[in-house]
Every structure is written in C-alpha cells, then in structure tokens.
Scaffold this motif. Structure first.
Motif, PDB file in Angstrom:
ATOM      1  N   VAL A  14      37.521  35.171  37.413  1.00 22.90           N
ATOM      2  CA  VAL A  14      36.883  35.731  38.606  1.00 22.90           C
ATOM      3  C   VAL A  14      37.745  35.434  39.838  1.00 22.90           C
ATOM      4  O   VAL A  14      37.979  36.304  40.676  1.00 22.90           O
ATOM      5  CB  VAL A  14      35.450  35.168  38.762  1.00 22.90           C
ATOM      6  CG1 VAL A  14      34.843  35.621  40.067  1.00 22.90           C
ATOM      7  CG2 VAL A  14      34.580  35.602  37.591  1.00 22.90           C
ATOM      8  N   GLN A  15      38.272  34.219  39.909  1.00 25.46           N
ATOM      9  CA  GLN A  15      39.149  33.874  41.041  1.00 25.46           C
ATOM     10  C   GLN A  15      40.426  34.717  41.031  1.00 25.46           C
ATOM     11  O   GLN A  15      40.943  35.074  42.088  1.00 25.46           O
ATOM     12  CB  GLN A  15      39.523  32.400  40.983  1.00 25.46           C
ATOM     13  CG  GLN A  15      38.346  31.484  41.219  1.00 25.46           C
ATOM     14  CD  GLN A  15      38.790  30.030  41.294  1.00 25.46           C
ATOM     15  OE1 GLN A  15      39.943  29.726  41.517  1.00 25.46           O
ATOM     16  NE2 GLN A  15      37.837  29.137  41.097  1.00 25.46           N
ATOM     17  N   TRP A  59      33.406  44.071  34.884  1.00 24.99           N
ATOM     18  CA  TRP A  59      32.926  44.592  36.165  1.00 24.99           C
ATOM     19  C   TRP A  59      32.538  46.051  36.051  1.00 24.99           C
ATOM     20  O   TRP A  59      31.685  46.521  36.767  1.00 24.99           O
ATOM     21  CB  TRP A  59      34.002  44.399  37.233  1.00 24.99           C
ATOM     22  CG  TRP A  59      34.125  42.984  37.629  1.00 24.99           C
ATOM     23  CD1 TRP A  59      33.328  42.324  38.512  1.00 24.99           C
ATOM     24  CD2 TRP A  59      35.059  42.031  37.155  1.00 24.99           C
ATOM     25  NE1 TRP A  59      33.720  41.010  38.602  1.00 24.99           N
ATOM     26  CE2 TRP A  59      34.780  40.805  37.790  1.00 24.99           C
ATOM     27  CE3 TRP A  59      36.111  42.078  36.236  1.00 24.99           C
ATOM     28  CZ2 TRP A  59      35.507  39.651  37.561  1.00 24.99           C
ATOM     29  CZ3 TRP A  59      36.837  40.929  36.014  1.00 24.99           C
ATOM     30  CH2 TRP A  59      36.541  39.731  36.664  1.00 24.99           C
ATOM     31  N   LEU A 101      41.965  32.729  29.966  1.00 29.01           N
ATOM     32  CA  LEU A 101      41.461  31.845  31.018  1.00 29.01           C
ATOM     33  C   LEU A 101      39.946  31.701  30.939  1.00 29.01           C
ATOM     34  O   LEU A 101      39.255  32.584  30.436  1.00 29.01           O
ATOM     35  CB  LEU A 101      41.830  32.422  32.390  1.00 29.01           C
ATOM     36  CG  LEU A 101      43.326  32.489  32.696  1.00 29.01           C
ATOM     37  CD1 LEU A 101      43.558  33.292  33.966  1.00 29.01           C
ATOM     38  CD2 LEU A 101      43.893  31.089  32.826  1.00 29.01           C
ATOM     39  N   PRO A 102      39.432  30.582  31.487  1.00 30.02           N
ATOM     40  CA  PRO A 102      37.978  30.467  31.568  1.00 30.02           C
ATOM     41  C   PRO A 102      37.419  31.505  32.548  1.00 30.02           C
ATOM     42  O   PRO A 102      38.141  31.979  33.436  1.00 30.02           O
ATOM     43  CB  PRO A 102      37.747  29.053  32.105  1.00 30.02           C
ATOM     44  CG  PRO A 102      39.065  28.432  32.292  1.00 30.02           C
ATOM     45  CD  PRO A 102      40.134  29.421  32.023  1.00 30.02           C
ATOM     46  N   ILE A 103      36.147  31.840  32.372  1.00 33.04           N
ATOM     47  CA  ILE A 103      35.544  32.909  33.172  1.00 33.04           C
ATOM     48  C   ILE A 103      35.684  32.676  34.673  1.00 33.04           C
ATOM     49  O   ILE A 103      36.035  33.580  35.431  1.00 33.04           O
ATOM     50  CB  ILE A 103      34.065  33.077  32.767  1.00 33.04           C
ATOM     51  CG1 ILE A 103      34.038  33.862  31.461  1.00 33.04           C
ATOM     52  CG2 ILE A 103      33.255  33.771  33.830  1.00 33.04           C
ATOM     53  CD1 ILE A 103      32.725  33.901  30.778  1.00 33.04           C
ATOM     54  N   LYS A 104      35.457  31.433  35.099  1.00 32.41           N
ATOM     55  CA  LYS A 104      35.528  31.147  36.523  1.00 32.41           C
ATOM     56  C   LYS A 104      36.927  31.444  37.073  1.00 32.41           C
ATOM     57  O   LYS A 104      37.073  32.019  38.153  1.00 32.41           O
ATOM     58  CB  LYS A 104      35.181  29.669  36.732  1.00 32.41           C
ATOM     59  CG  LYS A 104      34.701  29.345  38.103  1.00 32.41           C
ATOM     60  CD  LYS A 104      34.143  27.947  38.107  1.00 32.41           C
ATOM     61  CE  LYS A 104      34.060  27.421  39.514  1.00 32.41           C
ATOM     62  NZ  LYS A 104      33.451  26.100  39.570  1.00 32.41           N
ATOM     63  N   THR A 105      37.947  31.056  36.338  1.00 31.49           N
ATOM     64  CA  THR A 105      39.323  31.317  36.782  1.00 31.49           C
ATOM     65  C   THR A 105      39.602  32.817  36.802  1.00 31.49           C
ATOM     66  O   THR A 105      40.277  33.316  37.701  1.00 31.49           O
ATOM     67  CB  THR A 105      40.346  30.614  35.862  1.00 31.49           C
ATOM     68  OG1 THR A 105      39.904  29.301  35.589  1.00 31.49           O
ATOM     69  CG2 THR A 105      41.714  30.570  36.497  1.00 31.49           C
ATOM     70  N   ALA A 122      28.273  36.170  33.416  1.00 33.25           N
ATOM     71  CA  ALA A 122      29.647  35.731  33.644  1.00 33.25           C
ATOM     72  C   ALA A 122      30.149  36.172  35.007  1.00 33.25           C
ATOM     73  O   ALA A 122      30.964  35.494  35.627  1.00 33.25           O
ATOM     74  CB  ALA A 122      30.561  36.260  32.547  1.00 33.25           C
ATOM     75  N   LYS A 127      40.829  37.648  40.362  1.00 35.03           N
ATOM     76  CA  LYS A 127      40.631  38.959  40.987  1.00 35.03           C
ATOM     77  C   LYS A 127      41.172  38.970  42.409  1.00 35.03           C
ATOM     78  O   LYS A 127      41.538  40.007  42.940  1.00 35.03           O
ATOM     79  CB  LYS A 127      39.120  39.241  41.062  1.00 35.03           C
ATOM     80  CG  LYS A 127      38.646  40.349  40.159  1.00 35.03           C
ATOM     81  CD  LYS A 127      37.177  40.586  40.386  1.00 35.03           C
ATOM     82  CE  LYS A 127      36.915  41.975  40.902  1.00 35.03           C
ATOM     83  NZ  LYS A 127      35.476  42.267  41.033  1.00 35.03           N
ATOM     84  N   CYS A 128      41.197  37.776  43.032  1.00 37.11           N
ATOM     85  CA  CYS A 128      41.650  37.650  44.422  1.00 37.11           C
ATOM     86  C   CYS A 128      43.156  37.524  44.553  1.00 37.11           C
ATOM     87  O   CYS A 128      43.674  37.544  45.666  1.00 37.11           O
ATOM     88  CB  CYS A 128      41.017  36.411  45.060  1.00 37.11           C
ATOM     89  SG  CYS A 128      39.459  36.747  45.842  1.00 37.11           S
ATOM     90  N   VAL A 129      43.869  37.357  43.444  1.00 38.60           N
ATOM     91  CA  VAL A 129      45.310  37.114  43.541  1.00 38.60           C
ATOM     92  C   VAL A 129      46.027  38.335  44.107  1.00 38.60           C
ATOM     93  O   VAL A 129      46.765  38.248  45.081  1.00 38.60           O
ATOM     94  CB  VAL A 129      45.891  36.687  42.171  1.00 38.60           C
ATOM     95  CG1 VAL A 129      47.405  36.750  42.169  1.00 38.60           C
ATOM     96  CG2 VAL A 129      45.424  35.277  41.826  1.00 38.60           C
ATOM     97  N   ARG A 185      43.590  42.530  39.888  1.00 36.40           N
ATOM     98  CA  ARG A 185      42.198  42.987  39.929  1.00 36.40           C
ATOM     99  C   ARG A 185      42.023  44.202  39.013  1.00 36.40           C
ATOM    100  O   ARG A 185      41.077  44.279  38.235  1.00 36.40           O
ATOM    101  CB  ARG A 185      41.799  43.361  41.365  1.00 36.40           C
ATOM    102  CG  ARG A 185      40.357  43.813  41.498  1.00 36.40           C
ATOM    103  CD  ARG A 185      40.091  44.493  42.821  1.00 36.40           C
ATOM    104  NE  ARG A 185      40.925  45.694  42.977  1.00 36.40           N
ATOM    105  CZ  ARG A 185      41.062  46.370  44.110  1.00 36.40           C
ATOM    106  NH1 ARG A 185      40.438  45.953  45.198  1.00 36.40           N
ATOM    107  NH2 ARG A 185      41.820  47.445  44.172  1.00 36.40           N
TER     108      ARG A 185
END
Lengths: 166, 351
Positions: B28-29, B324, B22-26, B134, B31-33, B38
């Motif tokens: 990061v998102q 992280w 996945l792209p980096i932005k996705t 990132a 992590k919230c799933v 996470r």
C-alpha cells in the motif's frame, strides 16, 4: 563433497564438455562445464539449436555478475548438495548491495535461470520491506513523478498503512 | 566496471514479481513511490501473483453485544505461517479494520470470502456489501430484486468465476408457504452444487444419508465432509476426484478422547493441512484446534490477540491481496438468484 560428483561425472560422461561465456561489458571470459551452463534456459536454447559457438557472448552482464551467476549454477548442478547447503549458498550469493542485486536479477532474467531470479527477487523485496516509501525511492533511484498534491491524495486514501511512518 | 542500473530499469514483470513478495502494508505504501509503481500494482498479473504468494489468512470477525462499541464489528487478519518444521499464527494489530467504516449500522454477519474479498450481510435489512480489508475498501451491493419476507430460509453465498473473472453473490431463499416442508431430505442426493459461471444448480454425488452435524470444507484441495454425529469418533471424508461419487474416502478418524467429548455434535470445519501433516480445524466457528494424524493428538490452538479479549469470533479463511480495481461495481455483479421452483436448491450450503 568435491570427490563424489567428480567420480559420478567420470562414470557417466568421460569427456567433459565445456563452454566459454564472455561478458561483453568487460570482455572477461569464463570456462564452464556444459551441464553447469545449461541451467540457463537461454544458453540451453542456443546450444540445442546449434547457435552456440566456442565462445558465447553475454551482453549487458558484467564479469563480476557473471561470476556470481556461474557460482549459483555450479552449486545447483552439484547432485550431492543438500537443500540446506543450497539455501546457505544462495543466501551468500545474494548478500550484496542493492545495485549488485538489481544487476543480478537482470542477469537471471536474461539468462532465464528461474531459481536465481526467485532468490534475488526475494532478497530485493526483503530489503524494501519496512522502508518508508521516500527511502525506497532514494535507495532504488526511483523518480517521483507525483506532484505533492497527488502524492498526498494517494496517501490519504490509505492513511492506516502509513501509521508510524514519516 | 559495472553498469549501474536502478530498480526503474527492471522490466515490469520483474518489478511486479518483487512487489508481489511484500507485506500488504508495504504494498500500500509503495503506491506512493511513483505512478509507474501505482499502475503496476493494479495490473491483474500483480494481483494473481500476490494472491498465489499470499499466506492463508484467517479472518476474525470480532463482535458481540457485551463488547464496548469500539471493539465490536472489528476485522482482524491472522496469517498462517507454514514452514516445514514449524507452523504458527501471526497477527499484526495494524491490520485491524473497523467494519462500521463499511456499514455503520452494525449487526452484520460474514457471508463468505474469496481472493481476500469478504462479503457481509445485514440479514435484517438484507443489505449486502463486499470489502477488501487489505486495502480497507468497501462497496455496497444493489438492493435485491426480491425482498424476502420472514419467516423464510435465507442463505447467501459468495463466489468467483475464474472463467469470466466475475464475483457473484447468490441469494437462496425459501418462500414461507404454509408450514415448512423439507422435501429435499427425501431426495437421495442431499448436496447441490451451484455453478457460479453458468448460474446452474445441480445435484451432487453425496456421501450418505443423514444431515445432522455435518459440514463441508476443503482438505488438501479436496472437497470434504466432516461428520460429527457420533459419540465415539469424528470423521472427515474427502472426495479425491471432484464430482466422482466413488472417490469419497475416509480421510481422518479422530477417536473419542477427553477433547473430543467437548467437540461432539458441533459443526467442525478443516482449515488447513500444515506441511508437517497436522490439520488445523475450526470448531463451532470460534475455537481452533490442531490434529496430528501421526501422533493422534488433538490440541487447542490459541489465536494471537491484542489487549481486547475476543468474546465472539467467527473465522473464515482466505488469501489476502490488495486489489484496488476489483472493488468497483462493474466487477462485482450483484447477482441474486431467487430460488428456482425446487426447494432442493436450499441444500447447496448446508448438508
């Protein structure tokens, strides 16, 4: 395209060996050329160590999924298929709904078929990309084990990534 | 009838494989799933897989006194997309990262980058920090044991040892004792290598004498030296077998043409060999150009930009990955080597 490999096979292996794969979910059977089935490392190991009987039972994989797996193996066992042909054929195989893709990725993992695992994982990733994380949960049936406070805290850490997302 | 599986039924290594695409932005998102995801995203297996899949990325450090403060000290990530038949530079404005978040004082310079982590330094105050654009995290490193008093030569390096999985910052300085003397230029070997794991300097088999207008780089996975000290041509030598002096090979010769006139006598660094054989190079730290060995043509490559004109930029190359865990002090040892007795050691980063 069909005649060329046929001739080659006749020249190199006059007696065509076949294997029967049987889905243990719905008892569907598939008769497959051995060289096609051997793209599965799992099946190859069974054959190499003489563990394979006349019928190879495949647990946890439905006939529908097994048919897709065999289609993939047939395409990739065809020596005259060009890279472009294979790309197109792979795209056709993974043009499925998410539940089928998850079954397919599990089958590719169980049967240890690297290429199929690769294209299926990529297809699943492509379908997650650009989705808000709430939709990812819903579509993929992932249970949210965060409390609302915990989720807000994780989100706050990376505010920038959620710009333009609900 | 098919059994209905959900993505949560996948073995962890498959979930990690999927997430690493996945792209980096996705990412990061994601992590919230849920907590399981996470945690998976913090696994070293995930980090390594993501790094291996991450496209080579140019880091642009936008700074300049003439820029409005809001546009200065900005980091931008430009991904180099490389397919068999075409290559391009992709810039996503949402990856823009304000460095003053890490270091409000500004006036910082890039030290180096490895595995998507970037080391910066405020040379005036000898303040160092490492950030991961990132995930927009940053740590500042401990004060150096030896504060160096100017004037002295001060160079930093940022490296990673895969053996111990440690990141290290190396400080090399020359004490100003009387007038400067560059004895090292008398030495037949003018390259020193530094073993990041063992923390040892060693003379390195170099190409030839002469140190002006030469720079190091990586070309197709080999150490290379770019020689831009001639009017008529620009030459890139690669060391085909690392550490073997005899393996230095003349890899590219770019003959003088109207473009090269402009390029002569400046530091040029190769950045990437594209799949079609073209070579992307960085000239003087702020202009990109592409050389086609096949057609023998040289073309300027324009960096995609947003509305702000980039007045000053400096490019580094890296692969990006959300890590992280890594940005905790324990994983980055603030190792600062003061110069051992021999001044040759200065030569590690400069020819």
């Amino acid at each position: 395209m069909a005649s060329a490999p046929e001739n080659e096979k006749n020249a190199s292996a006059p007696e065509k060996k076949t294997l029967t794969l049987k889905s243990m979910i719905n008892n569907e059977e598939f008769v497959v050329d051995e060289h096609v089935a051997l793209q599965s490392v799992t099946i190859k190991n069974m054959v190499d160590s003489d563990c394979a009987g006349d019928v190879i039972p495949v647990p946890t994989i439905s006939g529908e999924i097994l048919a897709l797996v065999i289609e993939y193996c047939k395409n990739h066992a065809n020596p005259s298929a060009s890279e472009d042909d294979l790309k197109k054929a792979d795209a056709g195989i993974v043009a499925k709904d998410i539940y089928t893709l998850i079954d397919l990725v599990l089958a590719a993992n169980f049967l240890d078929i690297k290429g199929l695992l690769e294209v299926t994982s990529q297809k699943i990733a492509d379908s997650i990309k650009d989705l808000p994380h709430q939709d990812v949960r819903e579509i993929f049936g992932v249970e949210n084990d965060y409390t609302p406070e915990e989720e807000a805290a994780v989100r706050a850490e990376h505010d920038w990534a959620f710009e333009g997302f609900p | 009838m098919s059994i209905s599986m959900s993505i949560s039924d996948l073995p962890p290594h498959i979930t990690i494989d999927i997430l690493s695409r996945l792209p980096i932005k996705t990412i990061v998102q994601c992590k919230c799933v849920c907590k399981i995801w996470r945690n998976l995203l913090q696994e070293p297996y995930f980090v390594n897989l993501r790094l291996s899949r991450s496209p080579t990325t140019l880091i642009i450090h936008q700074f300049g006194h003439s820029l409005p403060p809001s546009d200065s000290d900005i980091l931008k990530l430009v991904e180099l997309e490389d397919d068999h038949d075409r290559h391009s530079l992709q810039y996503d404005p949402s990856t823009k990262f304000d460095l003053r978040f890490c270091y409000p004082n500004g006036h910082i310079l890039l030290v180096g980058s490895v595995n998507g982590l970037i080391c910066f330094c405020d040379f005036e105050n000898e303040a160092l920090f490492v950030c991961n654009p990132a995930v927009r995290q940053c740590v500042s490193l401990a004060e150096p044991k030896h504060k160096t008093r100017s004037p002295s030569v001060l160079v930093y390096g940022f490296g990673f040892s895969p053996v111990s999985s440690q990141y290290k910052v190396v400080q090399i300085f020359q004490k100003a004792i009387g007038p400067f003397s560059y004895e090292c230029q008398e030495s037949p070997e003018s390259i020193c290598s530094f073993d990041v794991e063992k923390e040892l300097f060693q003379a390195f088999p170099c190409l030839s004498r002469g140190t002006l207008y030469k720079s190091f780089g990586l070309l197709g996975g080999c150490l290379c030296v770019c020689d831009n000290s001639s009017d008529s041509e620009f030459v890139v030598w690669t060391m085909k077998e690392y550490g073997i002096k005899e393996s230095w090979t003349k890899e590219l010769v770019i003959r003088n043409n109207s473009h090269l006139d402009r390029l002569s006598y400046a530091i040029v660094t190769p950045i990437k060999v594209w799949q079609n054989g073209d070579v992307l190079m960085l000239w003087r730290g702020d202009v990109l150009f592409s050389y086609s060995p096949e057609r023998k043509t040289l073309e300027e490559v324009h960096v995609p930009r947003d509305t702000v004109p980039m007045l000053s930029l400096l490019l580094l190359i890296t692969r990006c990955c959300p890590m992280w865990q890594v940005l905790s002090r324990s994983r980055i040892s603030g190792q600062r080597e003061s110069t051992p007795s021999k001044p040759q050691n200065h030569k590690e980063f400069q020819l």
